[in-house]
Scaffold this motif. Structure first.
Motif, PDB file in Angstrom:
ATOM      1  N   TYR A   1       0.862  -1.175   0.000  1.00 28.31           N
ATOM      2  CA  TYR A   1       0.000   0.000   0.000  1.00 28.31           C
ATOM      3  C   TYR A   1       0.902   1.229   0.000  1.00 28.31           C
ATOM      4  O   TYR A   1       1.655   1.450   0.942  1.00 28.31           O
ATOM      5  CB  TYR A   1      -0.933  -0.004   1.214  1.00 28.31           C
ATOM      6  N   LYS A   2       0.818   1.969  -1.068  1.00 25.12           N
ATOM      7  CA  LYS A   2       1.673   3.136  -1.271  1.00 25.12           C
ATOM      8  C   LYS A   2       0.876   4.403  -0.999  1.00 25.12           C
ATOM      9  O   LYS A   2      -0.179   4.612  -1.579  1.00 25.12           O
ATOM     10  CB  LYS A   2       2.185   3.151  -2.707  1.00 25.12           C
ATOM     11  N   ILE A   3       1.389   5.225  -0.107  1.00 24.37           N
ATOM     12  CA  ILE A   3       0.764   6.511   0.152  1.00 24.37           C
ATOM     13  C   ILE A   3       1.734   7.603  -0.281  1.00 24.37           C
ATOM     14  O   ILE A   3       2.902   7.600   0.095  1.00 24.37           O
ATOM     15  CB  ILE A   3       0.368   6.685   1.631  1.00 24.37           C
ATOM     16  N   VAL A   4       1.246   8.484  -1.125  1.00 22.49           N
ATOM     17  CA  VAL A   4       2.033   9.635  -1.550  1.00 22.49           C
ATOM     18  C   VAL A   4       1.807  10.721  -0.509  1.00 22.49           C
ATOM     19  O   VAL A   4       0.691  11.228  -0.356  1.00 22.49           O
ATOM     20  CB  VAL A   4       1.625  10.116  -2.961  1.00 22.49           C
ATOM     21  N   MET A   5       2.856  11.025   0.213  1.00 26.11           N
ATOM     22  CA  MET A   5       2.740  11.995   1.295  1.00 26.11           C
ATOM     23  C   MET A   5       2.525  13.399   0.731  1.00 26.11           C
ATOM     24  O   MET A   5       3.137  13.774  -0.270  1.00 26.11           O
ATOM     25  CB  MET A   5       4.003  11.968   2.159  1.00 26.11           C
ATOM     26  N   PRO A   6       1.661  14.177   1.357  1.00 23.48           N
ATOM     27  CA  PRO A   6       1.398  15.538   0.891  1.00 23.48           C
ATOM     28  C   PRO A   6       2.623  16.447   1.045  1.00 23.48           C
ATOM     29  O   PRO A   6       3.594  16.095   1.712  1.00 23.48           O
ATOM     30  CB  PRO A   6       0.270  16.021   1.792  1.00 23.48           C
ATOM     31  N   LYS A   7       2.517  17.625   0.472  1.00 21.69           N
ATOM     32  CA  LYS A   7       3.604  18.605   0.499  1.00 21.69           C
ATOM     33  C   LYS A   7       4.054  18.903   1.928  1.00 21.69           C
ATOM     34  O   LYS A   7       5.244  18.940   2.227  1.00 21.69           O
ATOM     35  CB  LYS A   7       3.154  19.888  -0.198  1.00 21.69           C
ATOM     36  N   ASP A   8       3.115  19.134   2.819  1.00 20.47           N
ATOM     37  CA  ASP A   8       3.418  19.414   4.220  1.00 20.47           C
ATOM     38  C   ASP A   8       2.735  18.372   5.097  1.00 20.47           C
ATOM     39  O   ASP A   8       1.528  18.155   4.977  1.00 20.47           O
ATOM     40  CB  ASP A   8       2.914  20.804   4.622  1.00 20.47           C
ATOM     41  N   VAL A   9       3.498  17.761   5.983  1.00 21.15           N
ATOM     42  CA  VAL A   9       2.933  16.799   6.926  1.00 21.15           C
ATOM     43  C   VAL A   9       3.047  17.408   8.317  1.00 21.15           C
ATOM     44  O   VAL A   9       4.106  17.428   8.924  1.00 21.15           O
ATOM     45  CB  VAL A   9       3.653  15.434   6.852  1.00 21.15           C
ATOM     46  N   ASP A  10       1.918  17.944   8.782  1.00 19.31           N
ATOM     47  CA  ASP A  10       1.845  18.546  10.105  1.00 19.31           C
ATOM     48  C   ASP A  10       0.917  17.687  10.970  1.00 19.31           C
ATOM     49  O   ASP A  10       0.565  16.566  10.600  1.00 19.31           O
ATOM     50  CB  ASP A  10       1.353  19.991  10.012  1.00 19.31           C
ATOM     51  N   TYR A  11       0.508  18.216  12.112  1.00 18.48           N
ATOM     52  CA  TYR A  11      -0.324  17.443  13.034  1.00 18.48           C
ATOM     53  C   TYR A  11      -1.611  16.954  12.375  1.00 18.48           C
ATOM     54  O   TYR A  11      -1.941  15.772  12.455  1.00 18.48           O
ATOM     55  CB  TYR A  11      -0.652  18.283  14.278  1.00 18.48           C
ATOM     56  N   ALA A  12      -2.328  17.839  11.713  1.00 22.19           N
ATOM     57  CA  ALA A  12      -3.618  17.462  11.119  1.00 22.19           C
ATOM     58  C   ALA A  12      -3.436  16.407  10.028  1.00 22.19           C
ATOM     59  O   ALA A  12      -4.178  15.425   9.971  1.00 22.19           O
ATOM     60  CB  ALA A  12      -4.320  18.694  10.546  1.00 22.19           C
ATOM     61  N   VAL A  13      -2.458  16.584   9.186  1.00 23.58           N
ATOM     62  CA  VAL A  13      -2.217  15.632   8.095  1.00 23.58           C
ATOM     63  C   VAL A  13      -1.739  14.294   8.652  1.00 23.58           C
ATOM     64  O   VAL A  13      -2.195  13.230   8.221  1.00 23.58           O
ATOM     65  CB  VAL A  13      -1.200  16.202   7.078  1.00 23.58           C
ATOM     66  N   SER A  14      -0.818  14.323   9.605  1.00 25.11           N
ATOM     67  CA  SER A  14      -0.315  13.062  10.159  1.00 25.11           C
ATOM     68  C   SER A  14      -1.423  12.281  10.853  1.00 25.11           C
ATOM     69  O   SER A  14      -1.463  11.058  10.789  1.00 25.11           O
ATOM     70  CB  SER A  14       0.861  13.301  11.102  1.00 25.11           C
ATOM     71  N   ARG A  15      -2.351  12.988  11.475  1.00 25.45           N
ATOM     72  CA  ARG A  15      -3.499  12.318  12.112  1.00 25.45           C
ATOM     73  C   ARG A  15      -4.370  11.638  11.056  1.00 25.45           C
ATOM     74  O   ARG A  15      -4.801  10.498  11.231  1.00 25.45           O
ATOM     75  CB  ARG A  15      -4.301  13.351  12.896  1.00 25.45           C
ATOM     76  N   GLU A  16      -4.619  12.317   9.952  1.00 25.58           N
ATOM     77  CA  GLU A  16      -5.418  11.751   8.864  1.00 25.58           C
ATOM     78  C   GLU A  16      -4.719  10.535   8.246  1.00 25.58           C
ATOM     79  O   GLU A  16      -5.344   9.494   8.029  1.00 25.58           O
ATOM     80  CB  GLU A  16      -5.655  12.823   7.796  1.00 25.58           C
TER      81      GLU A  16
END
Length: 120
Positions: A21-36
């Motif tokens: 399972y490959k996830i393309v990480m977004p441009k910025d990984v902050d608290y909200a994104v890492s939680r998602e």
């Protein structure tokens, strides 16, 4: 956030044990994104996924909550006898990962090809 399934077996026999399972990480990984990201990937793991690949090709910034999420993810996958890998890290993110002593359970690769070969 984008999630793809990369098969390690013939296309007609994809299963959770033969898929990365490959996830393309977004441009910025902050608290909200890492939680998602954590919630999505934990759901996949709870459903039987064992092999996870975080592609950082689009990522420019990851904060401490993003690093913490990667470590928690690696620990969870290790319990399930799986594997977590990352690839396409910027030099900045490579230095960051080396500074925080990322667990051995997270493999770091310079390319997707090398990473997928390690899962075979």
């Amino acid at each position: 956030m984008q999630i793809d399934i990369v098969s390690l077996s013939p296309a007609d026999s994809i299963s959770d044990s033969a898929a990365v399972y490959k996830i393309v990480m977004p441009k910025d990984v902050d608290y909200a994104v890492s939680r998602e990201v954590w919630l999505v990937l934990k759901t996949l793991i709870d459903g039987g996924a064992k092999y996870l690949y975080a592609d950082f090709k689009e990522n420019e910034e990851i904060d401490s909550s993003g690093l913490s999420m990667l470590i928690r993810l690696a620990n969870l996958v290790k319990e399930k006898k799986g594997k977590v890998a990352v690839a396409n890290l910027s030099q900045k993110n490579q230095r960051l990962l080396s500074m925080v002593n990322v667990p051995e359970s997270i493999s770091v690769f310079s390319s997707e090809t090398d990473l997928l070969d390690s899962f075979r």
